[in-house]
Design an enzyme around this catalytic site. Sequence first.
Site, PDB file in Angstrom:
ATOM      1  N   HIS A  73     -14.341  59.638 106.135  1.00  0.00           N
ATOM      2  CA  HIS A  73     -13.836  60.064 107.448  1.00  0.00           C
ATOM      3  C   HIS A  73     -13.015  61.336 107.264  1.00  0.00           C
ATOM      4  O   HIS A  73     -12.204  61.428 106.337  1.00  0.00           O
ATOM      5  CB  HIS A  73     -12.967  58.970 108.067  1.00  0.00           C
ATOM      6  CG  HIS A  73     -12.415  59.342 109.405  1.00  0.00           C
ATOM      7  ND1 HIS A  73     -13.165  59.308 110.554  1.00  0.00           N
ATOM      8  CD2 HIS A  73     -11.177  59.787 109.770  1.00  0.00           C
ATOM      9  CE1 HIS A  73     -12.417  59.707 111.572  1.00  0.00           C
ATOM     10  NE2 HIS A  73     -11.207  59.999 111.122  1.00  0.00           N
TER      11      HIS A  73
ATOM     12  N   ASN B  44     -22.882  65.322 102.521  1.00  0.00           N
ATOM     13  CA  ASN B  44     -22.174  64.577 101.481  1.00  0.00           C
ATOM     14  C   ASN B  44     -23.143  63.820 100.583  1.00  0.00           C
ATOM     15  O   ASN B  44     -22.956  63.758  99.369  1.00  0.00           O
ATOM     16  CB  ASN B  44     -21.181  63.603 102.119  1.00  0.00           C
ATOM     17  CG  ASN B  44     -19.834  64.238 102.389  1.00  0.00           C
ATOM     18  OD1 ASN B  44     -19.167  64.702 101.472  1.00  0.00           O
ATOM     19  ND2 ASN B  44     -19.442  64.268 103.655  1.00  0.00           N
TER      20      ASN B  44
ATOM     21  N   GLY C 265     -26.532  65.087 106.415  1.00  0.00           N
ATOM     22  CA  GLY C 265     -26.212  64.304 105.225  1.00  0.00           C
ATOM     23  C   GLY C 265     -25.729  65.146 104.054  1.00  0.00           C
ATOM     24  O   GLY C 265     -26.096  64.894 102.905  1.00  0.00           O
TER      25      GLY C 265
ATOM     26  N   ASN D 237     -17.865  54.782 103.486  1.00  0.00           N
ATOM     27  CA  ASN D 237     -17.969  55.883 104.438  1.00  0.00           C
ATOM     28  C   ASN D 237     -16.873  56.883 104.140  1.00  0.00           C
ATOM     29  O   ASN D 237     -15.857  56.551 103.519  1.00  0.00           O
ATOM     30  CB  ASN D 237     -17.837  55.371 105.870  1.00  0.00           C
ATOM     31  CG  ASN D 237     -18.167  56.449 106.897  1.00  0.00           C
ATOM     32  OD1 ASN D 237     -19.012  57.305 106.647  1.00  0.00           O
ATOM     33  ND2 ASN D 237     -17.510  56.413 108.046  1.00  0.00           N
TER      34      ASN D 237
ATOM     35  N   GLU E 152     -14.035  66.345 101.286  1.00  0.00           N
ATOM     36  CA  GLU E 152     -15.073  65.326 101.166  1.00  0.00           C
ATOM     37  C   GLU E 152     -15.939  65.527  99.924  1.00  0.00           C
ATOM     38  O   GLU E 152     -16.329  64.556  99.264  1.00  0.00           O
ATOM     39  CB  GLU E 152     -15.934  65.322 102.426  1.00  0.00           C
ATOM     40  CG  GLU E 152     -15.161  64.934 103.679  1.00  0.00           C
ATOM     41  CD  GLU E 152     -15.983  65.067 104.950  1.00  0.00           C
ATOM     42  OE1 GLU E 152     -17.224  64.944 104.867  1.00  0.00           O
ATOM     43  OE2 GLU E 152     -15.407  65.314 106.025  1.00  0.00           O
TER      44      GLU E 152
ATOM     45  N   ASP F  93     -13.665  53.173 111.800  1.00  0.00           N
ATOM     46  CA  ASP F  93     -12.852  53.914 110.821  1.00  0.00           C
ATOM     47  C   ASP F  93     -11.817  53.015 110.159  1.00  0.00           C
ATOM     48  O   ASP F  93     -10.700  53.439 109.853  1.00  0.00           O
ATOM     49  CB  ASP F  93     -12.151  55.103 111.489  1.00  0.00           C
ATOM     50  CG  ASP F  93     -13.130  56.101 112.072  1.00  0.00           C
ATOM     51  OD1 ASP F  93     -14.239  56.216 111.508  1.00  0.00           O
ATOM     52  OD2 ASP F  93     -12.805  56.742 113.081  1.00  0.00           O
TER      53      ASP F  93
ATOM     54  N   MET G  23     -24.208  57.666 112.793  1.00  0.00           N
ATOM     55  CA  MET G  23     -23.566  57.565 114.094  1.00  0.00           C
ATOM     56  C   MET G  23     -23.780  56.205 114.757  1.00  0.00           C
ATOM     57  O   MET G  23     -24.183  56.097 115.905  1.00  0.00           O
ATOM     58  CB  MET G  23     -24.071  58.691 115.011  1.00  0.00           C
ATOM     59  CG  MET G  23     -23.911  60.076 114.410  1.00  0.00           C
ATOM     60  SD  MET G  23     -22.205  60.431 113.912  1.00  0.00           S
ATOM     61  CE  MET G  23     -21.413  60.514 115.505  1.00  0.00           C
ATOM     62  N   ARG G  24     -23.527  55.163 113.995  1.00  0.00           N
ATOM     63  CA  ARG G  24     -23.574  53.816 114.544  1.00  0.00           C
ATOM     64  C   ARG G  24     -22.489  52.974 113.875  1.00  0.00           C
ATOM     65  O   ARG G  24     -22.260  53.106 112.670  1.00  0.00           O
ATOM     66  CB  ARG G  24     -24.937  53.153 114.284  1.00  0.00           C
ATOM     67  CG  ARG G  24     -26.101  53.733 115.084  1.00  0.00           C
ATOM     68  CD  ARG G  24     -25.961  53.376 116.572  1.00  0.00           C
ATOM     69  NE  ARG G  24     -27.112  53.858 117.337  1.00  0.00           N
ATOM     70  CZ  ARG G  24     -27.185  55.053 117.918  1.00  0.00           C
ATOM     71  NH1 ARG G  24     -26.171  55.902 117.795  1.00  0.00           N
ATOM     72  NH2 ARG G  24     -28.250  55.402 118.603  1.00  0.00           N
ATOM     73  N   ILE G  25     -21.850  52.117 114.645  1.00  0.00           N
ATOM     74  CA  ILE G  25     -20.900  51.163 114.078  1.00  0.00           C
ATOM     75  C   ILE G  25     -21.693  49.983 113.540  1.00  0.00           C
ATOM     76  O   ILE G  25     -22.509  49.391 114.255  1.00  0.00           O
ATOM     77  CB  ILE G  25     -19.887  50.696 115.143  1.00  0.00           C
ATOM     78  CG1 ILE G  25     -19.081  51.896 115.662  1.00  0.00           C
ATOM     79  CG2 ILE G  25     -18.948  49.652 114.559  1.00  0.00           C
ATOM     80  CD1 ILE G  25     -18.206  51.561 116.846  1.00  0.00           C
TER      81      ILE G  25
END
Length: 526
Positions: free
Chosen positions: A104, A13, A11, A102, A170, A140, A86-88
């Site tokens: 990317h 960011n 984490g 989010n 980022e 994304d 790490m989940r949609i």
Amino acid sequence: MKLAGMASNRGRNLLNIADRAPGGAAFAVVLTNDADAPVIESAAERGIPTEVVERGEDESRSAHEDRILDALADYDFDLVTLDGYMRILSETFLEGAPTTLNVHPSLLPSFPGMDTHEQVLDAGVKLTGCTVHVVDETVDGGPIVTQEPIPVFEDDDTDDIKERVLYEGEFTAYPRAVKWFAQDRVGIDWDAGTVDVDGDHGGEFPARRLGSDDRAADLRYGENPHQDAALYADTTVSEASVVHADQLNEGAKALSYNNYNDADGALNLIKEFDEPAAAVIKHTNPAGCATADSVAEAYGKALSTDPMSAFGGIVALNRECDTATAEQIIDSFKEVVVAPGYTDAALDVLFEKENLRVLEVNDNFEVTDTLTEKPLVGGRLVQERDTQHLTTGDLEVVTERQPTEEQIDAMLFAWHTLKHVKSNGILFAKGTETVGIGMGQVSRVDAVRLASMKADEHADGKDAEGAVMASDAFFPFPDGIEEAAKAGIEAVIQPGGSKNDESVIEAADKHDMTMVMTGQRSFRHD
């Protein structure tokens, strides 16, 4: 604004946002779906509450998201920020939570998915970056809030790109987006799939600045030999520029950092004048400046202001350099001469001096590069260039004595030259030539004394008696006028605006000076 952060690993960011608190935003909670995620300890060290909601082996995505929403329900937050989560997310979460962001590690829609950096290298592109977007149910996808470009270099591998995108991309873009939301400047059009940010629409001072300059030269060193340096060029600039100048005597040594800086200052000064003009610059300050009927005459008058200080200086001309001017230039040591052209005979003369760098610029002296900037540690200052150009109608006479036409011409010349003298600055002039310059003093009265000393002791064949004086800011006390009177000054141009203006005017009247006020100052601190 209160944030809920969600991460599956470190984490970084989220921690960067927590440390920077963009727009005053602060985390109400950080949640992870992995009990071993390092972000838990890092958040706790910052006093941020944490929650762990792992997904059961046979648990549906929707049920897991319901439990996440239940865990977050005890916290007050306005925005969700994902970082390597790490989940949609499905509509269960997205409809039950506030707006979710989010980041990317590519410039979407190019290179989505997990192997972004490998895709970038395989594609052979020269630019990658990152994208902060509003999360929807796609992978994304979602409306783009902001992006940050990052270059790809020839020898890069995936680790190089990953590190550069994270720390330079980022870490810049994500806090920016959070700040915009914290300032309530973001509008999301879900139907159009777009994001509108109030104030991020360009103009001279947009909410963010993007630019790219190409390295034009590696310099021998910077201001001092222990400092490395390079020159970068903006190829879109069309006005006369020392960065884009041709060095005509290629055998001479290349320009140094200080040469470029001084030559830029000299060139900007002579752009002030339509008449033939010449200036000699030393350490970014004018040692002398003049206009005349010919550039040779102008150079002679500029040099005679302070020939001792002009030693090793930079010469700038706003006309083609002829033989008469060239012969004067090589009479004493100069580092660089800048002009919009040279006669063949003048070049023969100048090339006699092995290390006199001869630069040719174009003849476009109109301002096209409208902003100037100064890098600071952690940022940069940006401002409009000082393009003020006064006329007689801009001057207010405030003394009993009225100025003559000759004095007005001299005062306007002095004012436009003084714009290029470091503050606190005082300039003495007769006609359209300098006779004494006091620059960079912390006391305005000391700047007057320095200009007087320069005129009396350093000027060749001229003095301050009967000259005009220009001051780049108001006189706070009458003492500067008293010193000017001792030097023989008969006319003064200054901004005015001091609470002691009345006593300053009284001092001018006492010494039978004429004084005009401009209503604007001409500080130069860089």
